[in-house]
Scaffold this motif. Structure first.
Motif, mmCIF file in Angstrom:
data_model
loop_
_atom_site.group_PDB
_atom_site.id
_atom_site.type_symbol
_atom_site.label_atom_id
_atom_site.label_comp_id
_atom_site.label_asym_id
_atom_site.label_seq_id
_atom_site.Cartn_x
_atom_site.Cartn_y
_atom_site.Cartn_z
ATOM 1 N N SER A 160 7.844 -3.153 -0.217
ATOM 2 C CA SER A 160 7.865 -3.102 1.253
ATOM 3 C C SER A 160 8.800 -2.014 1.759
ATOM 4 O O SER A 160 9.956 -1.948 1.352
ATOM 5 C CB SER A 160 8.343 -4.433 1.823
ATOM 6 O OG SER A 160 7.545 -5.469 1.352
ATOM 7 N N GLY A 161 8.302 -1.183 2.653
ATOM 8 C CA GLY A 161 9.116 -0.119 3.234
ATOM 9 C C GLY A 161 8.954 1.202 2.505
ATOM 10 O O GLY A 161 9.332 2.244 3.012
ATOM 11 N N ARG A 162 8.428 1.156 1.308
ATOM 12 C CA ARG A 162 8.191 2.394 0.562
ATOM 13 C C ARG A 162 6.756 2.402 0.035
ATOM 14 O O ARG A 162 6.495 2.703 -1.122
ATOM 15 C CB ARG A 162 9.183 2.529 -0.598
ATOM 16 C CG ARG A 162 10.622 2.691 -0.173
ATOM 17 C CD ARG A 162 10.900 4.055 0.481
ATOM 18 N NE ARG A 162 12.283 4.137 0.947
ATOM 19 C CZ ARG A 162 12.696 3.795 2.163
ATOM 20 N NH1 ARG A 162 11.845 3.337 3.064
ATOM 21 N NH2 ARG A 162 13.958 3.918 2.511
ATOM 22 N N PHE A 170 3.269 4.892 9.393
ATOM 23 C CA PHE A 170 3.957 3.850 8.627
ATOM 24 C C PHE A 170 3.287 3.574 7.286
ATOM 25 O O PHE A 170 3.610 2.624 6.603
ATOM 26 C CB PHE A 170 4.016 2.557 9.460
ATOM 27 C CG PHE A 170 5.149 2.568 10.440
ATOM 28 C CD1 PHE A 170 5.202 3.525 11.431
ATOM 29 C CD2 PHE A 170 6.164 1.641 10.347
ATOM 30 C CE1 PHE A 170 6.251 3.561 12.327
ATOM 31 C CE2 PHE A 170 7.225 1.662 11.238
ATOM 32 C CZ PHE A 170 7.271 2.627 12.230
ATOM 33 N N TYR A 171 2.263 4.400 6.950
ATOM 34 C CA TYR A 171 1.517 4.266 5.695
ATOM 35 C C TYR A 171 0.549 3.104 5.682
ATOM 36 O O TYR A 171 0.113 2.653 4.624
ATOM 37 C CB TYR A 171 2.457 4.231 4.471
ATOM 38 C CG TYR A 171 3.356 5.439 4.437
ATOM 39 C CD1 TYR A 171 2.855 6.680 4.061
ATOM 40 C CD2 TYR A 171 4.681 5.357 4.846
ATOM 41 C CE1 TYR A 171 3.657 7.811 4.089
ATOM 42 C CE2 TYR A 171 5.495 6.474 4.881
ATOM 43 C CZ TYR A 171 4.980 7.703 4.498
ATOM 44 O OH TYR A 171 5.769 8.814 4.541
ATOM 45 N N MET A 188 14.228 1.949 -4.679
ATOM 46 C CA MET A 188 13.521 0.679 -4.821
ATOM 47 C C MET A 188 13.327 0.323 -6.300
ATOM 48 O O MET A 188 13.285 1.196 -7.158
ATOM 49 C CB MET A 188 12.148 0.767 -4.156
ATOM 50 C CG MET A 188 12.215 0.879 -2.655
ATOM 51 S SD MET A 188 12.768 -0.660 -1.898
ATOM 52 C CE MET A 188 12.704 -0.182 -0.176
ATOM 53 N N GLN A 216 4.647 -3.525 4.987
ATOM 54 C CA GLN A 216 5.838 -4.264 5.431
ATOM 55 C C GLN A 216 5.548 -5.664 5.985
ATOM 56 O O GLN A 216 6.232 -6.142 6.876
ATOM 57 C CB GLN A 216 6.617 -3.442 6.476
ATOM 58 C CG GLN A 216 7.064 -2.108 5.925
ATOM 59 C CD GLN A 216 8.084 -1.393 6.798
ATOM 60 O OE1 GLN A 216 8.869 -2.024 7.481
ATOM 61 N NE2 GLN A 216 8.092 -0.075 6.763
#
Lengths: 325, 342, 356
Positions: free
Chosen positions: B17-19, B43-44, B154, B206
């Motif tokens: 999450s986030g990457r 945000f992908y 990560m 996310q």
């Protein structure tokens, strides 16, 4: 710059009552930006026009405090928290109301084990002689904040409300410096962060920036026997990686790191296990606004005496100026 | 690609999450062969668009999140050990002695160290362990570790998906790559049948951090029907019988306040008619899934939630049944193609 | 006012558990359609009404949520008993021994509980566990129960309103049919401002309806009409009492979802004083209302809450004072009538955009 900080920390402004801070900042920035406006939540938005990207810089004006819920027949005040107030931290503290009335926080002495203390078992003594006496000074619904001075000592500041007047001071300083940039810069002094990141959301919705940075404080891992955390005061501003409200957008984070490296600005990384920032509400606004943050390492956050290092503050100004260029 | 292969490929991808930029391209590639257009937003979120054949097409939005829970490096010790904290809901009890990949300057193999039983004092035997007391061992000293790893990198778990008896599979990210597999099953099915409506298939980011990708994605897509694909708890011996659902019995179709009762009922009716297996999932709250986001996005989107029963959620051996994935994809696709409009 | 009380009683007798507010909505439509210029039902089920103003006042939204707490049938046991989960916050001890009705056909049922005689001494001391409770509709087995009830059906408390004591009304779902009844009454009158009366859904499961209603209306100002907590029985320490039943409508300064707008609060209290209408401040900070959701909408909305103190809220026997109800309507009406057209839409800043 200490002058700016000192003025900001001495101005009353718990969540929902940010008017005085807004007025102070408005005066400081008059003539230095192209437009100043406020919105329905009381956010102060100062715009430096430009033709490039719209960049929002957010620092929250509000500070934690207490709200009076009841005045008893002897003139003692019952209260609740505005933002994160720890009963152990507020115990024995002086608090001050907007009209200057000072009170002392104490607790019902028959609570037994002090460990079980809760705000409901505490009261504020404003030295009133009676209920009527108290009601002349304070009404139900009035808020108060920590009563404490601001000291510069050994290159470090000891003060209440560094969270987040220090962020406000940084934004004010940048706006005064008037860095050369093509980009349109929105210096946004937000309301009601401490009660749930409320102001930043509506401000961001009105602005719809291309990207945003929240400038706030972060806790540190450099005090005796504290929880492990790789942030120390004096080691530079912290580039936000993650907190409870947001994982910084990778491109924002990388751009900050690049700026810091290119300009030789000392920096560190913030991973906050507890607590969030305005970036959390900005980045989910509308279709999403890539957001990150710059945090000032701060000891004793949400206390009457928070400590920051002036070097970190100055370096944060440099780092953000590089970022918006 | 057959569903088993697809699930393997998806579960083995890494997208903490986030990457999610780590896997966005791969997901987009999977969508591309079935879609008219595929895009990746800021945000992908990966958005596949499949045009409808109707004269006045409506818009259907289907979401499944593709992020996975993981860890993030919070400190590098002089000895080279890495401190970390959780990204999403990671259970500290089940990550000891786990193989991991640290996504540093390069991908590094690591293990999460555990104290041998011989050294644990008897009074500590029954105590839980805290994440802040655990370390990742990447086999390097402090100097080399600092060169390769930064705070904020990560960490994902190593647990290749495996096939088990009875069409079941276990892997680290069946929550919710099995949902992404359903998205692709829907696209495959829609190749075969005529559908009037435009379909937006979105693999979101996310979710594990608070449904963030869906909040952003739904703002820019105006839909008149939303379908959310996620996992629910699979039946286990000590799980409450009305909150966990057996595997191989098809999608769990949610019913509850946040769900469009009309669409849920019609979807169930369709499943009965077409003989597609399904079960009913009563949800008293807002479900905690992306359905809660879609329902109140913009003017509000009538939403249904189809969940794939998954055992051992948020461990590295999340188990699902391939037949449930196929059945869910078929049900959703048929519903999109055949839905009645008012 | 008699009509308002009559509406309130009829509204509490209808079922509108979160997600299934239609019976309540239909009733409201029948009462307001002749008084508003336009109305529609949105995707989520909110009833949004519009009443054009006579002047150029700000765009005002009035919010009252229609939904009530209730139960969701989750499983039918072999013996024909129904398992359920609560929708919205209901205490387990409030459920034991209560009458309910289930689904569209309002199938009657009761929530039984193990008799005291059969409880172990440990059980006697303990609390009620929600998981032990089931609804009994008298079915002899699963098969018979399935003919009457489906998994996913909603159940509401089965209690009729009763006027009793000194001007008191007992009913289920006072939270928030009081708001609905008050809003119906308010829509009968003309105001200078454009009024959007929003009867919203799904407040009890997390302020859902107000999010989409605010997105559509984009108001400048909003007033939330609510039933609020009241626990003024003896033994409560005075500083722990949130509101007092009979002391007038309650104004919220701050709760967990919102800090009310200062300008609006001032306008409300001054209006009350000027017209001799009693009011009180809610003295606890707990709970949240649609106001939080509305304030955060778009570029921000100035909000205030005018609430009615209700004892035993979220139970089938909520109690309110009829004078409070009448004063709530009176106050809200005066507030709307005198809402200054010049009210600053920018919070306490004395004007909006300033070019410097």
């Amino acid at each position: 710059m200490f002058n700016i900080i000192n003025k900001l920390t001495h101005t009353f402004g718990p969540s929902g009552n940010e008017k005085k801070i807004a007025d102070l900042i408005r005066d400081m920035l008059k003539g230095k930006v192209d437009e100043i406006k406020t919105d329905a939540l009381g956010n102060l938005i100062c715009i430096k026009k430009g033709s490039g990207k719209k960049i929002m810089l957010a620092a929250h004006m509000d500070e934690i405090g207490i709200i009076v819920s009841y005045i008893d027949e002897k003139g003692f005040l019952r209260f609740s928290n505005v933002g994160g107030i720890n009963p152990f931290v507020i115990l024995g503290q002086r608090v001050v109301f907007e009209n200057g009335t000072v009170g002392v926080v104490w607790y019902e002495e028959n609570i037994g084990d002090i460990k079980s203390i809760k705000l409901e078992k505490m009261y504020i003594d404003i030295a009133a002689k009676s209920q009527a006496d108290a009601e002349r000074l304070v009404s139900v619904g009035d808020m108060a904040v920590f009563e404490s001075g601001t000291i510069l000592q050994n290159g470090r500041i000891i003060s209440k409300s560094m969270d987040d007047r220090i962020g406000c001071a940084i934004l004010v300083q940048i706006a005064l410096n008037q860095p050369r940039t093509e980009n349109e810069i929105y210096y946004v002094f937000t309301a009601q962060e401490e009660v749930g990141l409320r102001g930043a959301r509506t401000a961001a919705y009105g602005i719809m920036p291309d990207m945003a940075l929240a400038v706030d404080v972060t806790t540190t891992g450099d005090t005796p026997e504290c929880k492990p955390m790789s942030v120390r005061i004096g080691d530079g501003p912290a580039i936000k990686i993650k907190d409870r409200s947001v994982i910084a957008h990778p491109q924002i984070k990388d751009r900050l790191i690049k700026c810091a490296e290119e300009h030789n600005i000392p920096h560190q990384f913030e991973i906050l296990v507890q607590g969030g920032t305005d970036a959390g509400s900005i980045h989910t606004t509308a279709g999403g606004i890539p957001s990150g943050g710059v945090a000032i390492p701060t000891r004793n956050v949400h206390n009457s005496a928070e400590i920051v290092d002036m070097k970190d503050v100055e370096n944060a100004v440099k780092l953000i100026e590089a970022f918006i260029r | 690609m057959e569903c088993v292969e697809l699930l393997k490929k998806l579960s083995n991808m890494r997208a903490v999450s986030g990457r999610e930029n780590m896997a966005a391209g791969e997901i987009a590639e999977l969508f591309r062969q079935y879609c008219d257009d595929v895009s990746i937003d800021a945000f992908y979120n990966v958005i596949g668009f499949k045009k409808g054949q109707g004269e006045k097409p409506g818009n259907v939005l289907v979401t499944a999140h593709y992020d996975e829970i993981g860890l993030i490096v919070t400190g590098i010790e002089d000895s080279g050990f890495l401190r970390f904290t959780a990204v999403g809901g990671v259970d500290a009890k089940v990550i000891g002695a786990m193989e991991v990949t640290v996504h540093g300057k390069e991908d590094l193999f690591g293990v999460i160290g555990v104290k041998p039983p011989h050294l644990i004092p008897p009074e500590d035997k029954n105590k839980g362990i805290k994440m802040e007391d655990m370390r990742i061992d990447i086999g390097y000293d402090g100097e080399k570790a600092r060169e390769l790893v930064s705070i904020g990198d990560m960490v994902s778990f190593n647990s290749p998906a495996r096939e088990l008896l009875n069409n079941r599979m276990a892997g680290k990210s069946m929550d919710n790559r099995s949902g992404v597999a359903v998205l692709i099953e829907i696209l495959k099915e829609l190749q075969k049948i005529k559908h009037d409506d435009n379909v937006y298939i979105v693999a979101t980011v996310q979710e594990e951090l608070g449904l963030i990708g869906a909040i952003c994605a739904t703002y820019n897509i105006k839909a008149d029907l939303g379908i959310v694909i996620d996992v629910c708890h699979g039946d286990m011996p000590d799980a409450p019988s009305d909150e966990a659902f057996p595997l191989d019995k098809g999608a769990a179709v949610a019913i509850g306040p946040i769900i469009s009762r009309k669409h849920a009922r019609e979807c169930i009716k369709l499943a009965k008619e077409e003989n597609i297996s399904y079960q009913i999932d009563p949800e008293a709250g807002d479900t905690g899934t992306e359905a809660a986001v879609l329902a109140v996005a913009r003017e509000g989107i009538p939403v249904i939630l189809l969940s794939i029963p998954s055992k051992y959620m948020h461990t590295t051996v999340e188990m699902i049944s391939v037949s449930d994935v196929v059945a869910t994809g078929r049900l959703a696709a048929r519903y999109i193609a055949g839905r009645s409009k008012e | 006012m008699k009509a308002a009380l009559d509406n309130l009683k009829k509204l509490t007798a209808l079922d509108g558990v979160s997600g299934e507010e239609k019976p309540v909505r239909d009733y409201i439509v029948s009462k307001i359609k002749d008084y508003v210029d336009d109305y529609y039902v949105d995707n989520l089920g909110n009833l949004i009404t519009y009443k054009k103003g006579t002047g150029n006042g700000p765009k005002v939204m009035l919010d009252a949520h229609m939904d009530e707490v209730g139960l969701l049938i989750t499983l039918i046991n072999q013996d024909g008993l129904l398992k359920f989960r609560t929708i919205g916050g209901i205490e387990a001890r409030v459920l034991a021994g209560k009458r309910v009705r289930i689904g569209k056909d309002q199938v009657p049922g009761v929530i039984g509980f193990k008799p005291l005689h059969l409880q172990s001494s440990k059980e006697r001391e303990g609390t009620v566990d929600k998981k032990q409770l089931t609804i009994d509709i008298g079915a002899k087995d699963k098969e018979q129960a399935e003919k009457m009830v489906e998994i996913g059906d909603l159940a509401a408390f089965d209690y009729e309103p009763v006027e009793f004591g000194d001007n008191k009304l007992m009913a289920k779902a006072l939270d928030n049919r009081v708001g609905c009844a008050a809003l119906i009454e308010l829509l009968k009158h003309k105001y200078e401002s454009d009024i959007y009366g929003c009867f919203t859904v799904q407040e009890e499961i997390g302020l859902k309806g107000a999010k989409t209603s605010t997105f559509q209306v984009e108001p400048d100002i909003a007033f939330v009409l609510e039933g609020t907590t009241c626990y003024d029985v003896p033994d409560t320490k005075e500083y722990g009492i949130s509101t007092v039943c009979g002391d007038g409508p309650a104004l919220t300064i701050m709760d967990r979802s919102v800090i009310a707008d200062k300008d609006l609060l001032k306008h409300i209290t001054e209006t009350a004083k000027l017209n001799g209408i009693p009011y009180q401040f809610k003295k606890t900070i707990s709970g949240g209302t649609n106001a939080g959701r509305i304030q955060a909408g778009g570029t921000g909305v100035k909000v205030a809450i005018i609430a009615l103190p209700c004892r035993y809220i979220h139970s089938p026997v909520s109690v309110m004072d009829i004078n409070d109800f009448e004063n709530m309507i009176k106050l809200a009406k005066k507030v709307l009538e005198t809402l200054p057209t010049s009210i600053t839409l920018y919070r306490e800043q004395g004007g909006g955009k300033v070019n410097v």
